[in-house]
Design a protein around this motif. Structure first.
Motif, PDB file in Angstrom:
ATOM      1  N   ASN A 116      43.188  36.750  50.036  1.00 43.41           N
ATOM      2  CA  ASN A 116      42.397  36.065  49.309  1.00 43.41           C
ATOM      3  C   ASN A 116      41.661  37.128  48.060  1.00 43.41           C
ATOM      4  N   GLU A 117      42.651  38.054  47.086  1.00 44.71           N
ATOM      5  CA  GLU A 117      42.018  39.596  46.128  1.00 44.71           C
ATOM      6  C   GLU A 117      41.922  38.508  45.306  1.00 44.71           C
ATOM      7  N   THR A 118      40.622  39.329  44.322  1.00 45.85           N
ATOM      8  CA  THR A 118      41.184  39.359  42.630  1.00 45.85           C
ATOM      9  C   THR A 118      41.096  40.497  42.133  1.00 45.85           C
ATOM     10  N   TRP A 119      42.373  40.490  41.105  1.00 43.81           N
ATOM     11  CA  TRP A 119      41.720  42.042  40.471  1.00 43.81           C
ATOM     12  C   TRP A 119      41.879  41.856  38.836  1.00 43.81           C
ATOM     13  N   LEU A 120      40.917  42.407  37.809  1.00 47.82           N
ATOM     14  CA  LEU A 120      40.389  42.589  36.626  1.00 47.82           C
ATOM     15  C   LEU A 120      41.829  43.668  36.368  1.00 47.82           C
ATOM     16  N   ASN A 121      42.528  43.219  35.311  1.00 48.74           N
ATOM     17  CA  ASN A 121      42.791  44.674  34.622  1.00 48.74           C
ATOM     18  C   ASN A 121      42.444  44.307  32.749  1.00 48.74           C
ATOM     19  N   ALA A 122      42.904  45.422  31.965  1.00 50.30           N
ATOM     20  CA  ALA A 122      42.106  45.685  30.952  1.00 50.30           C
ATOM     21  C   ALA A 122      43.064  45.993  30.014  1.00 50.30           C
ATOM     22  N   LEU A 156      42.020  41.356  28.276  1.00 53.55           N
ATOM     23  CA  LEU A 156      41.907  40.943  29.043  1.00 53.55           C
ATOM     24  C   LEU A 156      42.825  40.612  30.497  1.00 53.55           C
ATOM     25  N   GLY A 157      42.734  40.702  31.378  1.00 51.25           N
ATOM     26  CA  GLY A 157      43.847  39.754  32.452  1.00 51.25           C
ATOM     27  C   GLY A 157      43.008  40.344  34.071  1.00 51.25           C
ATOM     28  N   ALA A 158      43.654  38.852  34.826  1.00 52.21           N
ATOM     29  CA  ALA A 158      43.426  38.605  36.554  1.00 52.21           C
ATOM     30  C   ALA A 158      44.508  38.496  37.191  1.00 52.21           C
ATOM     31  N   GLU A 159      44.703  38.878  37.791  1.00 51.29           N
ATOM     32  CA  GLU A 159      45.216  39.035  39.171  1.00 51.29           C
ATOM     33  C   GLU A 159      44.895  38.011  40.273  1.00 51.29           C
ATOM     34  N   TYR A 160      45.354  37.425  41.086  1.00 51.47           N
ATOM     35  CA  TYR A 160      44.622  36.319  42.114  1.00 51.47           C
ATOM     36  C   TYR A 160      45.664  36.485  42.908  1.00 51.47           C
ATOM     37  N   ARG A 161      45.889  38.293  44.362  1.00 51.75           N
ATOM     38  CA  ARG A 161      46.574  37.695  44.959  1.00 51.75           C
ATOM     39  C   ARG A 161      46.213  36.384  46.498  1.00 51.75           C
ATOM     40  N   PHE A 162      47.311  35.921  46.408  1.00 51.09           N
ATOM     41  CA  PHE A 162      47.257  34.649  47.299  1.00 51.09           C
ATOM     42  C   PHE A 162      47.921  34.795  48.600  1.00 51.09           C
ATOM     43  N   SER A 163      49.097  36.516  48.546  1.00 50.76           N
ATOM     44  CA  SER A 163      49.756  36.787  49.821  1.00 50.76           C
ATOM     45  C   SER A 163      50.077  37.967  49.395  1.00 50.76           C
ATOM     46  N   THR A 164      49.740  38.857  51.112  1.00 53.46           N
ATOM     47  CA  THR A 164      50.644  39.725  50.743  1.00 53.46           C
ATOM     48  C   THR A 164      51.844  39.782  49.547  1.00 53.46           C
ATOM     49  N   VAL A 174      38.073  43.240  42.370  1.00 55.13           N
ATOM     50  CA  VAL A 174      36.645  42.935  41.970  1.00 55.13           C
ATOM     51  C   VAL A 174      35.933  41.940  43.397  1.00 55.13           C
ATOM     52  N   PHE A 175      37.712  41.575  44.352  1.00 56.28           N
ATOM     53  CA  PHE A 175      36.830  40.137  45.467  1.00 56.28           C
ATOM     54  C   PHE A 175      37.627  40.429  46.284  1.00 56.28           C
ATOM     55  N   GLU A 176      37.383  40.069  47.266  1.00 56.78           N
ATOM     56  CA  GLU A 176      38.527  39.989  48.459  1.00 56.78           C
ATOM     57  C   GLU A 176      37.842  39.109  49.176  1.00 56.78           C
TER      58      GLU A 176
END
Length: 165
Positions: free
Chosen positions: A36-42, A62-70, A163-165
């Motif tokens: 459960n991780e949220t990443w941001l990029n520019a 501006l972008g986001a990536e939500y890593r819901f699994s390994t 930005v979130f874990e």
């Protein structure tokens, strides 16, 4: 121009460092575990293979990536593309392999905003990628293939921040 050259050299050095560190590590499959991780990029920096086309290498956005699994994550964003127009993207990374700490796989999704491709409309894409993450920072490196005279290939670097874990 000098700043872009320095950025390119730094990105190449980082890629070589990650590749040589990974070379000494094991190769294998990543076990699928929930995350459960949220990443941001520019946005991206793209080193285009066709240097004579006067393409835009700096692709802020501006972008986001939500890593819901390994092994998988969802991604979406907007950036100023190589043709100097705005693009949107939506996709899923699937990276089931690793070489040391480097994840290997592809992102499948859709893009728009490229004037020569479907008149700027949405189109599907499958792009090989590698990712490296360390604590709260990471990089996605994509090998963008060329497609006729509509899309220009590049080695694309995307720095990201967790930005979130």
């Amino acid at each position: 121009m000098k700043q872009l050259r320095l950025l390119h050299q730094a990105a190449c050095a980082a890629l070589i460092t990650v590749a040589s560190a990974a070379q000494a590590q094991t190769v294998g499959m990543i076990e699928n575990q929930p995350l459960n991780e949220t990443w941001l990029n520019a946005g991206f920096y793209s080193y285009h293979f066709q240097r004579d086309k006067n393409l835009n290498d700096g692709n802020p956005g501006l972008g986001a990536e939500y890593r819901f699994s390994t092994v998988a994550s969802a991604t979406a964003g907007r950036f100023y593309n190589s043709d100097r127009a705005y693009s949107n993207y939506l996709g899923v990374y699937y990276q089931p392999f690793h070489v040391g700490p480097v994840r290997i796989g592809a992102v499948i999704g859709g893009f728009n905003g490229y004037p020569k491709m479907r008149d700027g409309g949405w189109f599907p894409a499958l792009i090989p990628t590698v990712s490296y993450e360390y604590q709260r920072v990471g990089v996605n490196i994509a090998i963008v293939p060329s497609y006729k005279d509509r899309l220009y290939g590049a080695l694309s670097f995307q720095l990201k921040l967790k930005v979130f874990e």
